[in-house]
Design a protein around this motif. Sequence first.
Motif, PDB file in Angstrom:
ATOM      1  N   VAL A   1       0.848  -1.202   0.000  1.00 35.92           N
ATOM      2  CA  VAL A   1       0.000   0.000   0.000  1.00 35.92           C
ATOM      3  C   VAL A   1       0.883   1.251   0.000  1.00 35.92           C
ATOM      4  O   VAL A   1       0.702   2.166  -0.818  1.00 35.92           O
ATOM      5  CB  VAL A   1      -0.966   0.026   1.215  1.00 35.92           C
ATOM      6  CG1 VAL A   1      -1.713   1.358   1.288  1.00 35.92           C
ATOM      7  CG2 VAL A   1      -1.968  -1.130   1.139  1.00 35.92           C
TER       8      VAL A   1
ATOM      9  N   ILE B   1     -11.838   8.283  -8.197  1.00 38.22           N
ATOM     10  CA  ILE B   1     -11.402   7.199  -7.301  1.00 38.22           C
ATOM     11  C   ILE B   1     -11.780   5.839  -7.884  1.00 38.22           C
ATOM     12  O   ILE B   1     -10.977   4.908  -7.902  1.00 38.22           O
ATOM     13  CB  ILE B   1     -11.992   7.388  -5.883  1.00 38.22           C
ATOM     14  CG1 ILE B   1     -11.284   8.569  -5.189  1.00 38.22           C
ATOM     15  CG2 ILE B   1     -11.839   6.116  -5.039  1.00 38.22           C
ATOM     16  CD1 ILE B   1     -11.864   8.964  -3.842  1.00 38.22           C
TER      17      ILE B   1
ATOM     18  N   ALA C   1       1.339   3.841  -3.103  1.00 42.33           N
ATOM     19  CA  ALA C   1       0.871   5.213  -2.834  1.00 42.33           C
ATOM     20  C   ALA C   1       1.944   6.209  -3.279  1.00 42.33           C
ATOM     21  O   ALA C   1       1.640   7.217  -3.922  1.00 42.33           O
ATOM     22  CB  ALA C   1       0.558   5.391  -1.351  1.00 42.33           C
TER      23      ALA C   1
ATOM     24  N   VAL D   1      -4.782   5.973  -2.636  1.00 49.34           N
ATOM     25  CA  VAL D   1      -4.274   6.823  -1.544  1.00 49.34           C
ATOM     26  C   VAL D   1      -3.257   7.840  -2.079  1.00 49.34           C
ATOM     27  O   VAL D   1      -3.307   9.027  -1.744  1.00 49.34           O
ATOM     28  CB  VAL D   1      -3.636   5.955  -0.423  1.00 49.34           C
ATOM     29  CG1 VAL D   1      -2.877   6.812   0.580  1.00 49.34           C
ATOM     30  CG2 VAL D   1      -4.719   5.143   0.293  1.00 49.34           C
TER      31      VAL D   1
ATOM     32  N   ILE E   1      -5.346  -0.097  -3.610  1.00 47.48           N
ATOM     33  CA  ILE E   1      -5.656   0.832  -2.503  1.00 47.48           C
ATOM     34  C   ILE E   1      -4.532   1.870  -2.386  1.00 47.48           C
ATOM     35  O   ILE E   1      -4.781   3.068  -2.248  1.00 47.48           O
ATOM     36  CB  ILE E   1      -5.860   0.063  -1.173  1.00 47.48           C
ATOM     37  CG1 ILE E   1      -7.165  -0.736  -1.233  1.00 47.48           C
ATOM     38  CG2 ILE E   1      -5.872   1.029   0.027  1.00 47.48           C
ATOM     39  CD1 ILE E   1      -7.294  -1.819  -0.166  1.00 47.48           C
ATOM     40  N   GLY E   2      -3.282   1.406  -2.485  1.00 38.91           N
ATOM     41  CA  GLY E   2      -2.134   2.314  -2.443  1.00 38.91           C
ATOM     42  C   GLY E   2      -2.191   3.346  -3.559  1.00 38.91           C
ATOM     43  O   GLY E   2      -1.936   4.537  -3.334  1.00 38.91           O
TER      44      GLY E   2
ATOM     45  N   ILE F   1      -4.804  10.755  -4.507  1.00 31.95           N
ATOM     46  CA  ILE F   1      -5.649  11.820  -3.948  1.00 31.95           C
ATOM     47  C   ILE F   1      -4.854  13.121  -3.711  1.00 31.95           C
ATOM     48  O   ILE F   1      -5.287  14.188  -4.154  1.00 31.95           O
ATOM     49  CB  ILE F   1      -6.418  11.327  -2.703  1.00 31.95           C
ATOM     50  CG1 ILE F   1      -7.467  10.294  -3.143  1.00 31.95           C
ATOM     51  CG2 ILE F   1      -7.083  12.492  -1.964  1.00 31.95           C
ATOM     52  CD1 ILE F   1      -8.134   9.536  -2.021  1.00 31.95           C
TER      53      ILE F   1
END
Length: 207
Positions: free
Chosen positions: A26, A145, A30, A71, A67-68, A74
Amino acid sequence: MLEKLIAILAGWIIAVISTLGYGGIVLLMAIESACIPLPSEIIMPFSGYLVFKGEMTLWGVALAGAIGCVVGSIPAYYLGVYGGRPLVEKYGKWVLISHHDLKLADRAFEKYGEIIIFVGRLLPAVRTFIAFPAGIARMHMGRFIAYTFVGSLIWCWVLAFVGMKLGENWTSLKVYFHKFHIVLTIAAVVFLIWYVRRHLKLLRHHH
């Protein structure tokens, strides 16, 4: 020199994932999605190798990677929203970005918005920076997203799957990706030359 840099980077990536597990994936993905070119072509195949060893699951690593990506995207998106347009309007001419280019980006996002984000997530190099123009174009956050997540999930799953299938030989991938990046770099340089020439022509035309 580049080979040495890749080796150091690969060592660091392996240490982070080995220590932090899914959380490490993650974190690294990210960073990769926040306009910092950390190679997901090393992160995800190594994760796939850990799947091969039975330490992780394929969907687990793909989800952690996606998910990373969300994150990390954003902050890059909000940099585009709050800094992007004024920054480009004030300093854009120094990096050859004109009002015309801004309008083009706006129109492209109005017309293809979601697809640009989705497809961009499946392209090496492009995927690292795609969130910034999405922010400038003020793409709908929910859709941004969703498309970032789905595109990233496919990208992460495929790379992890290849790493899993290669098993102990997952590092052989680095050679191919390195060559692939050279091709992409050449394409980017060609595009840049065309872009600068077009931009200078437009400036001359306005004067």
